[in-house]
Scaffold this active site. Sequence first.
Site, PDB file in Angstrom:
ATOM      1  N   HIS A 191     -40.787 -11.478   4.321  1.00  0.00           N
ATOM      2  CA  HIS A 191     -41.742 -12.396   3.690  1.00  0.00           C
ATOM      3  C   HIS A 191     -43.192 -12.114   4.070  1.00  0.00           C
ATOM      4  O   HIS A 191     -44.103 -12.335   3.283  1.00  0.00           O
ATOM      5  CB  HIS A 191     -41.380 -13.849   4.019  1.00  0.00           C
ATOM      6  CG  HIS A 191     -40.490 -14.435   2.987  1.00  0.00           C
ATOM      7  ND1 HIS A 191     -40.007 -15.711   3.034  1.00  0.00           N
ATOM      8  CD2 HIS A 191     -39.997 -13.909   1.845  1.00  0.00           C
ATOM      9  CE1 HIS A 191     -39.248 -15.947   1.984  1.00  0.00           C
ATOM     10  NE2 HIS A 191     -39.222 -14.856   1.252  1.00  0.00           N
ATOM     11  N   GLU A 432     -29.149 -15.520  -6.048  1.00  0.00           N
ATOM     12  CA  GLU A 432     -29.460 -14.611  -4.943  1.00  0.00           C
ATOM     13  C   GLU A 432     -28.288 -14.478  -3.971  1.00  0.00           C
ATOM     14  O   GLU A 432     -28.412 -13.857  -2.916  1.00  0.00           O
ATOM     15  CB  GLU A 432     -30.738 -15.061  -4.215  1.00  0.00           C
ATOM     16  CG  GLU A 432     -30.765 -16.514  -3.869  1.00  0.00           C
ATOM     17  CD  GLU A 432     -32.111 -17.023  -3.358  1.00  0.00           C
ATOM     18  OE1 GLU A 432     -32.984 -16.217  -3.027  1.00  0.00           O
ATOM     19  OE2 GLU A 432     -32.252 -18.258  -3.283  1.00  0.00           O
ATOM     20  N   ASP A 456     -32.693 -11.251  -1.870  1.00  0.00           N
ATOM     21  CA  ASP A 456     -31.503 -11.727  -1.156  1.00  0.00           C
ATOM     22  C   ASP A 456     -30.230 -11.212  -1.805  1.00  0.00           C
ATOM     23  O   ASP A 456     -29.264 -10.889  -1.116  1.00  0.00           O
ATOM     24  CB  ASP A 456     -31.486 -13.260  -1.116  1.00  0.00           C
ATOM     25  CG  ASP A 456     -32.348 -13.785   0.011  1.00  0.00           C
ATOM     26  OD1 ASP A 456     -32.288 -13.209   1.114  1.00  0.00           O
ATOM     27  OD2 ASP A 456     -33.101 -14.749  -0.201  1.00  0.00           O
TER      28      ASP A 456
HETATM   29  C1  PEP Z   1     -35.410 -13.287  -3.513  1.00  0.00           C
HETATM   30  O1  PEP Z   1     -34.516 -13.521  -2.689  1.00  0.00           O
HETATM   31  O2  PEP Z   1     -35.421 -12.298  -4.266  1.00  0.00           O
HETATM   32  C2  PEP Z   1     -36.563 -14.195  -3.649  1.00  0.00           C
HETATM   33  C3  PEP Z   1     -37.427 -14.078  -4.624  1.00  0.00           C
HETATM   34  O3  PEP Z   1     -36.708 -15.130  -2.674  1.00  0.00           O
HETATM   35  P1  PEP Z   1     -37.273 -14.800  -1.222  1.00  0.00           P
HETATM   36  O4  PEP Z   1     -37.844 -13.416  -1.221  1.00  0.00           O
HETATM   37  O5  PEP Z   1     -38.313 -15.824  -0.943  1.00  0.00           O
HETATM   38  O6  PEP Z   1     -36.060 -14.949  -0.364  1.00  0.00           O
HETATM   39 MG    MG Z   2     -34.414 -15.382  -1.642  1.00  0.00          MG
END
Ligand code: PEP
Ligand code: MG
Length: 575
Positions: A191, A432, A456
């Site tokens: 993140h 996800e 994910d």
């Molecule tokens: C993902 O999992 O692709 C998503 C967009 O959520 P995050 O990256 O915040 O887990």
């Molecule tokens: Mg995600």
Amino acid sequence: MTLNGLGVSPGIGIGRALVVTRGTRNIRFRVPERRIDTELARLDAARAQSRVQIQQIKTRIAAAAGQDHAYLFDAQLLMLDDPMLVDRAAAIVRQERLNAESALQRALGEVSALFDRMDDPYLRERKGDVADVVGRLCMNLTSGGDPLDLFRDVDGPLVLVADELSPSLIAQLDFQRLAAFVTDAGSWTYHTAILARSIHVPAVAGLRNASGVVPPGALVAVDGTTGDVLVDPPADVLADLEARSRKRRAYERSLDEYGALPAVTADGTAIRIEANVELPEEAARARQRGAEGIGLYRSEFLLAGTSAAGLDEEAQYCVYRRLLEAMNGGRVTVRTFDVSEAQLGLSPGGEPARAPLGLRGLRLSLSFDEVFQAQLRALLRAAAHGPLRIMFPFVTGVEELRAARTAVGHAVETLRARGVSVPDVPLGIMIEVPSAALTIDLLAGEADFVSIGTNDLIQYTLAVDRTDDRVSRMYEPLHPAILRVLRQVARGAGRRGVPVSVCGEMAADPVLLPLLTGLGLREFSMTPAAIAVAKQVVRGIRVPDTVRLAARALKAATAAEVEKVLADSMATVKR
Ligand code: PEP
Ligand code: MG
């Protein structure tokens, strides 16, 4: 010295190193001349405070366990005044202009080395007591103040060098001061990396030990495209990097015009391009860059520097409303908090937080009704100001979606009882988790829209931790399993007429867009910086070509073979 890691946010950043480890508990930087006296005064104050605390501990232990057990703390009191510890740290602050915390750590290192050389095992073990005293001194140096206050007095653009950086820490920083981030841990879908791309700060992750080897105050040049991190580079290398940085900015500017054009394929199919946003202030920029809406607002970033308890309905309502206003009629999809218990700052019965596959995402919201209801009420109220959609993260099956719908129903009733009128708000889910992808036919029957979180979905389908740089080579977006799962979700949602988008990082990769289009996907949400290139790609493709491309890719047996299919198709386009 040159280090190499994974370039996770493109661009070149040059600045002085500020080294942060153990979640800012350990901050190392060069102190500007004007701040040396303040730094020395902080050391003195920490010593005085530590003395009072150790004396209190000694009195308590003497009363509870007898005078014999309190002698240990006499030794700690003596250590506080030992010239090799705090006084030595003060000398380091003066001579090397290091901040008080790192000067103390250095003094501790020197004293520990002396203890290591002692023959007497009893004396050798006293090293632990010195570390205890230094730990207390450091705690008292930072207590009361926000550790980030220290950034205020460091000069010039900074390169943050960290073992690990949480996105919430970055979210609280003054971005104008940051030339780049580099971290020992992390990967492309970490993140912090996602946030670095959103705020246009070059970043390199997965460097293993940069925080151990980059000296605080060193001049660091970071190339977020190649993953190179140059420490104290020679003048000619620096000049070359600066020239490349200017060229890159000019290239980016040349693409800007695509942002304003519609995203329509060469044969006339409209593609929806939206933005992923982590910070509300990024929304206006996303629109300027050509986003039709916000496809993913990661609302959990609101928790940076606070807890769910500190974030009430009203504060959230203002943010969601601001997002809708910034998008000026463009659709805004807000994802409810996708955090673990620890990040929420609450845990049931005060239990310690557990693993990432424990209470997280929607299941966490469903366990903390008060927090969930406050967020839902804020969202439903904001919906009066524009086309808002609510999206639930980390859904594993239909039951959870039904429970979320029921929770929304309660929030609507509460608002109506207050006399607030609530418009209909589409409720969607992130796909996800493999169980959600495999039951897309069922979920699409009950969701108003779905969005594929490839970040994910890849990690759970391939069983590869997305933040662990040691397995990052196995994190393969083009793995045949991923292509199949994407096709299944696109088809399953399509059959039910449920809109489906991709909001994971795969959508931001221009090389993958033709393939995703060929798999049947028509909506993409990405970091705002990727929008112009994405539109350029979309405008150059024809849907039947992308369908043939996807068919060829689906026949490939490995990610490398899929990559070859993509590379060959690009070569054909060029010819
Ligand atoms: C993902 O999992 O692709 C998503 C967009 O959520 P995050 O990256 O915040 O887990
Ligand atoms: Mg995600």
